[in-house]
Write a protein that holds these residues in place. Structure first.
Motif, PDB file in Angstrom:
ATOM      1  N   ASN A 241      85.935  24.346 122.460  1.00  0.00           N
ATOM      2  CA  ASN A 241      85.128  23.985 121.292  1.00  0.00           C
ATOM      3  C   ASN A 241      85.887  23.098 120.333  1.00  0.00           C
ATOM      4  OD1 ASN A 241      82.890  25.388 122.091  1.00  0.00           O
ATOM      5  ND2 ASN A 241      83.446  27.259 120.998  1.00  0.00           N
ATOM      6  N   THR A 242      87.190  23.363 120.215  1.00  0.00           N
ATOM      7  CA  THR A 242      87.986  22.616 119.235  1.00  0.00           C
ATOM      8  C   THR A 242      88.217  21.176 119.655  1.00  0.00           C
ATOM      9  OG1 THR A 242      89.129  24.620 118.562  1.00  0.00           O
ATOM     10  CG2 THR A 242      90.185  22.545 118.020  1.00  0.00           C
ATOM     11  N   LEU A 243      88.476  20.973 120.960  1.00  0.00           N
ATOM     12  CA  LEU A 243      88.866  19.630 121.395  1.00  0.00           C
ATOM     13  C   LEU A 243      87.861  18.540 121.022  1.00  0.00           C
ATOM     14  CD1 LEU A 243      90.582  20.395 124.810  1.00  0.00           C
ATOM     15  CD2 LEU A 243      91.633  19.624 122.688  1.00  0.00           C
ATOM     16  N   PRO A 244      86.575  18.706 121.308  1.00  0.00           N
ATOM     17  CA  PRO A 244      85.679  17.618 120.904  1.00  0.00           C
ATOM     18  C   PRO A 244      85.618  17.435 119.392  1.00  0.00           C
ATOM     19  CG  PRO A 244      84.451  19.444 121.898  1.00  0.00           C
ATOM     20  CD  PRO A 244      85.878  19.758 122.062  1.00  0.00           C
ATOM     21  N   MET A 245      85.756  18.509 118.659  1.00  0.00           N
ATOM     22  CA  MET A 245      85.711  18.400 117.205  1.00  0.00           C
ATOM     23  C   MET A 245      86.903  17.593 116.691  1.00  0.00           C
ATOM     24  SD  MET A 245      86.797  19.806 114.036  1.00  0.00           S
ATOM     25  CE  MET A 245      87.531  21.398 114.376  1.00  0.00           C
ATOM     26  N   ILE A 246      88.070  17.890 117.230  1.00  0.00           N
ATOM     27  CA  ILE A 246      89.258  17.140 116.848  1.00  0.00           C
ATOM     28  C   ILE A 246      89.138  15.683 117.266  1.00  0.00           C
ATOM     29  CG2 ILE A 246      91.677  16.797 117.449  1.00  0.00           C
ATOM     30  CD1 ILE A 246      92.199  19.612 117.204  1.00  0.00           C
ATOM     31  N   ALA A 247      88.586  15.452 118.450  1.00  0.00           N
ATOM     32  CA  ALA A 247      88.422  14.073 118.919  1.00  0.00           C
ATOM     33  C   ALA A 247      87.523  13.304 117.963  1.00  0.00           C
ATOM     34  CB  ALA A 247      87.848  14.060 120.328  1.00  0.00           C
TER      35      ALA A 247
ATOM     36  N   GLY B  79      87.057  13.970 114.841  1.00  0.00           N
ATOM     37  CA  GLY B  79      87.813  13.780 113.610  1.00  0.00           C
ATOM     38  C   GLY B  79      88.768  12.603 113.720  1.00  0.00           C
ATOM     39  N   THR B  80      89.461  12.510 114.863  1.00  0.00           N
ATOM     40  CA  THR B  80      90.368  11.388 115.064  1.00  0.00           C
ATOM     41  C   THR B  80      89.604  10.080 115.066  1.00  0.00           C
ATOM     42  OG1 THR B  80      91.768  12.815 116.403  1.00  0.00           O
ATOM     43  CG2 THR B  80      92.179  10.465 116.549  1.00  0.00           C
ATOM     44  N   ALA B  81      88.441  10.075 115.721  1.00  0.00           N
ATOM     45  CA  ALA B  81      87.632   8.859 115.749  1.00  0.00           C
ATOM     46  C   ALA B  81      87.275   8.429 114.332  1.00  0.00           C
ATOM     47  CB  ALA B  81      86.375   9.082 116.576  1.00  0.00           C
ATOM     48  N   PHE B  82      86.867   9.397 113.505  1.00  0.00           N
ATOM     49  CA  PHE B  82      86.556   9.082 112.114  1.00  0.00           C
ATOM     50  C   PHE B  82      87.753   8.433 111.425  1.00  0.00           C
ATOM     51  CE2 PHE B  82      82.401  10.247 111.474  1.00  0.00           C
ATOM     52  CZ  PHE B  82      82.085  11.568 111.731  1.00  0.00           C
TER      53      PHE B  82
ATOM     54  N   ALA C 114      84.792  17.820 111.434  1.00  0.00           N
ATOM     55  CA  ALA C 114      85.482  16.617 111.896  1.00  0.00           C
ATOM     56  C   ALA C 114      85.649  15.619 110.762  1.00  0.00           C
ATOM     57  CB  ALA C 114      84.720  15.976 113.052  1.00  0.00           C
ATOM     58  N   LEU C 115      84.621  15.506 109.931  1.00  0.00           N
ATOM     59  CA  LEU C 115      84.691  14.561 108.814  1.00  0.00           C
ATOM     60  C   LEU C 115      85.792  14.962 107.839  1.00  0.00           C
ATOM     61  CD1 LEU C 115      83.362  12.073 107.606  1.00  0.00           C
ATOM     62  CD2 LEU C 115      81.849  13.581 106.325  1.00  0.00           C
ATOM     63  N   THR C 116      85.941  16.277 107.611  1.00  0.00           N
ATOM     64  CA  THR C 116      87.017  16.748 106.735  1.00  0.00           C
ATOM     65  C   THR C 116      88.366  16.278 107.254  1.00  0.00           C
ATOM     66  OG1 THR C 116      85.711  18.745 106.388  1.00  0.00           O
ATOM     67  CG2 THR C 116      87.964  18.752 105.568  1.00  0.00           C
ATOM     68  N   LEU C 117      88.591  16.527 108.524  1.00  0.00           N
ATOM     69  CA  LEU C 117      89.863  16.114 109.118  1.00  0.00           C
ATOM     70  C   LEU C 117      90.021  14.604 109.040  1.00  0.00           C
ATOM     71  CD1 LEU C 117      89.969  18.351 112.326  1.00  0.00           C
ATOM     72  CD2 LEU C 117      91.314  18.607 110.255  1.00  0.00           C
TER      73      LEU C 117
ATOM     74  N   ILE D 263     101.159  11.389 116.809  1.00  0.00           N
ATOM     75  CA  ILE D 263     101.818  12.081 115.714  1.00  0.00           C
ATOM     76  C   ILE D 263     100.796  12.859 114.901  1.00  0.00           C
ATOM     77  CG2 ILE D 263     103.106  11.769 113.591  1.00  0.00           C
ATOM     78  CD1 ILE D 263     104.354   9.316 114.809  1.00  0.00           C
ATOM     79  N   SER D 264      99.614  12.283 114.751  1.00  0.00           N
ATOM     80  CA  SER D 264      98.597  12.953 113.950  1.00  0.00           C
ATOM     81  C   SER D 264      98.140  14.240 114.579  1.00  0.00           C
ATOM     82  CB  SER D 264      97.382  12.038 113.776  1.00  0.00           C
ATOM     83  OG  SER D 264      97.765  10.860 113.157  1.00  0.00           O
ATOM     84  N   LEU D 265      98.261  14.345 115.889  1.00  0.00           N
ATOM     85  CA  LEU D 265      97.815  15.578 116.523  1.00  0.00           C
ATOM     86  C   LEU D 265      98.583  16.762 115.942  1.00  0.00           C
ATOM     87  CD1 LEU D 265      95.785  16.504 118.580  1.00  0.00           C
ATOM     88  CD2 LEU D 265      97.624  16.647 120.229  1.00  0.00           C
TER      89      LEU D 265
END
Lengths: 323, 323, 314
Positions: free
Chosen positions: B101-107, B109-112, B195-198, B255-257
């Motif tokens: 569940n987390t991985l797509p959310m983080i992805a 967020g990174t895209a944003f 994701a937007l928060t991140l 690094i951001s990860l």
């Protein structure tokens, strides 16, 4: 017939702390097809700025005055607007240290082909063919077009830069210290190449350098720049054997002779500040033959021989008689 | 790929493996060295005696620390992360789906952050010295200075009612027999705010890196050459400057990860998003040490893996390293 | 005649020189000066909180989540306590953790960096390896795990945060020390027989000092963040009031559902302002110490055309 005529070119740079630097102070010269003209002087004399100005490659802090006439048109009249259309097609340039003139992550061939596509001269397969021809012209095997810049040696990169400069068959090639970072053997090859191209293609060459032997080897005419002005211009032979400006004389004398004969003379004093206008001759503080009018009267160009001019009061019989 | 390239890959691989070893060992040592050894099942107050006995046998909890380390490593290599104190299920069964569940959310967020960052950085560099530059830098710095969980709460205040602010899916959706598309959209809607928060907190890094990298690139000689060739300013930025300027972005992603894994714990807590971050949050609260230990290991290994991938990617993007 | 390159001349030595150098760097950049003023203001409020605060930090003065009013510009929290008072008292702990943890990070990181860069050899290789491995491990999860395992007292939190962030400083100080070591004046001093300690203290430290201080200021920001994360996850000292605790409190008490935004917004902004101030000071100092002057070849602005000055009569 005259290809390029530079008339009274001035360049000023606005300084961050206020005030201005008057880097080029009324430079004029003419070029005909096939001419090889050297522009010599110490670092900071304004020679690089002058040729950058010819192509309008100045930063926004610069202001320019004067005329640069190409085929009857003053290309500098409306600034960036009027000059940008002539870039590479009429005037091309090779830079000091071709090391960085190429984008490190793109292939050489692509970068040479770029202006061809940009100016509508060739695309795709036809462009590749022309790139191959250009490389062969400068002595590089056409198969190397797919290599990256860091795979080339310094000398080869400079050749590739020349090939790139010739892509749109310009009338004028401006070379800024093209051999400075290269070793002597490679230097000679590059200079030979430039002379050959000027002859074969009818290219007008302006060679900017601080290295006098380079000028002697390559150019039939030269201008000596000091503090933003051409203080003496004429056939290279004449500058060597019959210099009519103390700076020219000292400059050539400061070059160590290959055989070690003759004393090495260095020019005393420091280069002048460009943020002030000097009251008289800008070279007066360092001149070894300064006399009365020098400090207060600005010298004008005087003819001292065939196609040979110098800006020095010593050439003025009237002033010399008076002192 | 030349010798230097292979050398580089070998070095990075060795470093990656060593880091994995250090992380795993650190994981073991941390949890067992804590005062009172709370991570050991034997100390777990909420656990049944049968559970404690199972764990004692499985992990040798009555043996010496060195032996326990050996068993821990052996079990780890078989994918056994222990069992949760709270649910008694294998840790991986809890964390695996959570991670998914987390991985797509983080992805997302990174895209944003990449999109916001590059846009902001390019505008700032392009309009250097103007309000656009100053404004962009200030805004991105401001977002960068906000505590992640607080920004999440702010977004809840702003968007409650417009977007879902908790969970991963609408609990009533399944009763309406949704299509795959509707399920997908529902999931995405739940992912957007965390994701937007991140993305907002992180984009400042990308903006600043893009800006300074682009400014640096614009000072390179090949940019002057491109300008001399007659290329338009925007074409130069797009074709020559951007690619080189964006090279540091790829390493920044890795690094951001490191930040993202920490940030995901906070946003999932705020938004009750059932990912690995929420598992950490609950595990801390419930003192469910095996889950905490397992999550920490997974998070650390992800970061190491991402950094390794970035090292390899950089090799591909910058051909200079390979030679 | 050329001037000697500035790097080769022996620079200002001694602690007084270091202090005045940093201060003049700060004064030279308006961003840094503004940052220092903001930080100083917050510190002032924190220190004088017991005298300045309108009410007591645990004094119930009204209904839970009462909105802002004349008497309570920031409203009341879920316990009916004045938010403005809480913010002032919160500054004490947040800033304390920030500065103390940053100091710990500076001490550890600075020492390791100095020793590693100066002595080189096996010691350097070993310390660098440790530093690199530590950096590879994500910081926030590590802080949370250690806090969860080792207890939640204030001292522990400070030490934990400091012990995680030393690595970045160590790296930078090591690089700087290494390059300093090769400078002529250091070599000269060594050949005169000066001992290592003397060289480090009197020559290396004053040069490395400003960079170290710039780093430390940046870490105050990270430490303040870390404190809010730790308290948000329930790992802070429950008896202490900090900005992070206020955010956590509001979250746990469902301030948002109650519509009590005033219980959440101020602590976040306070953290943001202090972090911004620290970032401006730290980054300005770093920039001043490593100036990167680069002329761009592209710009939206163009060079200008002028009328030529009067032609001299030919």
């Amino acid at each position: 017939m005259t290809v390029l005529s530079v008339e009274n070119l001035h360049v000023w740079f606005a300084l961050a702390e206020g005030g201005e630097l008057h880097a080029v102070r009324g430079v004029s010269f003419d070029l005909s097809s096939g001419d090889r003209f050297g522009l010599v002087g110490e670092s900071g004399c304004g020679k690089t700025t002058a040729i950058l100005a010819l192509m309008g490659l100045l930063p926004p802090t610069a202001s320019v005055a004067g005329r640069v006439v190409l085929d009857g048109e003053d290309i500098l009249a409306r600034g960036e607007e009027s000059v940008s259309g002539h870039r590479w097609r009429d005037l091309a340039m090779i830079f000091q240290g071709a090391m960085n003139a190429f984008n490190p992550v793109k292939r050489i061939g692509d970068q040479i082909a770029e202006p061809l596509a940009l100016h509508g001269l060739a695309e795709g397969g036809e462009a590749r063919r022309q790139v191959g021809e250009l490389l062969e012209l400068v002595g590089i095997s056409a198969s190397r077009a797919d290599r990256f810049p860091h795979e080339f040696s310094g000398g080869m990169r400079q050749r590739a830069a020349i090939a790139m400069a010739l892509a749109c068959k310009p009338k004028v090639l401006l070379a800024d210290e093209p051999t400075t970072a290269l070793d002597v053997m490679v230097q000679a090859q590059i200079l030979e190449l430039l002379v050959g191209l000027a002859h074969d293609l009818g290219l007008a060459l302006v060679l900017v350098t601080h290295d006098l032997p380079v000028v002697a080897q390559t150019c039939e005419r030269a201008g000596v720049m000091y503090s933003g002005r051409i203080v003496e211009a004429g056939p290279t032979e004449a500058l060597y054997h019959d210099p009519r400006h103390p700076y020219t004389r000292l400059l050539f004398a400061a070059t160590p002779d290959l055989y070690g004969e003759g004393a090495v003379v260095s020019i005393a004093g420091t280069p002048p500040r460009l943020d002030r206008e000097p009251p008289g001759c800008s070279f007066a503080p360092r001149c070894d033959r300064v006399f009365e009018p020098c400090a207060s009267v600005v010298p004008r160009p005087l003819a001292v021989g065939a196609e040979h001019e110098a800006e020095c009061h010593l050439n003025d019989p009237a002033l010399r008689a008076a002192s | 790929m030349g010798a230097r390239g292979t050398n580089y890959v070998v070095k990075r691989t060795l470093f990656g493996l060593m880091t994995v070893l250090v992380a795993v060992t650190l994981n073991f040592v941390l949890f067992r060295a804590a005062p009172g050894d709370p991570a050991s099942a034997l100390r777990c107050r909420a656990c049944t005696p049968e559970f404690k006995e199972e764990q004692r046998k499985e992990f040798g909890l009555d043996k010496s620390m060195v032996e326990q380390y050996g068993i821990y490593m052996k079990e780890l290599l078989q994918g056994n992360l222990g069992s949760s104190f709270t649910t008694r299920r294998p840790v991986w069964d809890e964390l695996g789906p959570a991670l998914a569940n987390t991985l797509p959310m983080i992805a997302l967020g990174t895209a944003f952050s990449i999109v916001f960052g590059i846009l902001s950085g390019v505008v700032a560099a392009w309009r250097r010295g103007t309000w656009a530059d100053w404004g962009n830098v200030s805004v991105s710095l401001f977002f960068y200075s906000l505590p992640t969980q607080w920004l999440g709460l702010m977004l809840v205040i702003v968007f409650a009612g417009t977007l879902p602010v908790s969970g991963i899916s609408d609990p009533f959706l399944e009763f309406t027999d949704p299509s795959t598309w509707e399920v997908f959209v529902d999931r995405m809607k739940h992912m957007i705010l965390p994701a937007l928060t991140l993305g907002l907190v992180l984009y400042g890094d990308y903006a600043l890196v893009t800006r300074s990298s682009l400014l640096n690139t614009l000072g390179e000689d090949y940019i002057l050459t491109a300008r001399a060739k007659g290329l338009g300013s925007w074409t130069i930025v797009r074709r020559h400057a951007l690619r080189n300027a964006l090279l540091p972005i790829s390493t920044l992603i890795a690094i951001s990860l490191g930040y993202l894994v920490g940030g995901s714990i906070l946003v999932e807590a705020v938004f009750s998003y059932p990912g690995i971050g929420l598992e950490v949050y609950d595990a801390i609260f419930e003192r469910d040490y095996p889950v905490l230990q397992g999550a920490f290991l997974i998070l650390t290994l992800s970061v190491v893996l991402a950094n390794y991938a970035a090292d390899l990617l950089y090799l591909k993007l910058d051909p200079r390293i390979a030679e | 005649m050329t001037l000697p390159a500035p790097a080769e001349t022996a620079p200002v030595t001694g602690a007084a020189g270091l202090g005045s150098r940093v201060w003049s760097l700060v004064r030279s950049k308006p961003a840094a000066t503004a940052g220092v003023i903001v930080i100083a203001l917050f510190v002032l409020v924190a220190v004088t909180a017991p005298y300045l605060a309108p009410y007591g930090p645990r004094e119930k003065v009204g209904e839970p989540f009462a909105p802002p009013s004349g008497a309570h510009p920031f409203g009341l929290d879920d316990g009916g306590v004045d938010m403005l008072t809480l913010m002032m008292y919160g500054a004490r702990v947040s800033l304390l953790v920030g500065f103390a943890a940053a100091a710990v990070a500076m001490l550890i990181g600075g020492t390791i960096g100095l020793v590693s860069g100066y002595f080189g050899g096996k010691l350097d290789t070993g310390l660098t390896a440790v530093t690199n491995y530590m950096i590879a491990i994500p910081d926030v999860p590590l802080i949370l795990v250690v806090a969860a395992l080792f207890g939640r007292s204030l001292t522990n939190i400070i030490i934990i945060i400091g012990a995680i962030y030393w690595t970045y400083t160590a790296r930078i100080i090591r690089a700087e020390t290494k390059s300093l070591r090769e400078r002529t004046y250091v070599k000269r001093t060594r050949s005169l027989g000066a001992g290592n300690t003397r060289i480090i203290v009197r020559h290396v430290l004053p040069q490395v000092g400003p960079l170290l201080i710039a780093q430390t200021v940046l870490f105050v920001a990270y430490a303040i963040f870390a404190e809010t994360y730790v308290t948000f996850l329930g790992l802070g000292d429950p008896s202490l009031i900090s900005w992070g605790k206020l955010i956590e409190n509001a979250f746990e008490a469902n301030a948002i559902s109650a519509g009590a935004w005033w219980a959440i917004v101020p602590p976040g902004f306070a953290v943001a302002f202090v972090v911004l101030a620290c970032t401006m000071v730290g980054r300005s100092l770093e920039d001043a110490l490593n100036p990167r002057l680069r002329v761009g070849h592209l710009s939206v602005h163009r060079f200008r055309i002028r009328r030529p000055p009067e032609q001299e009569p030919q």
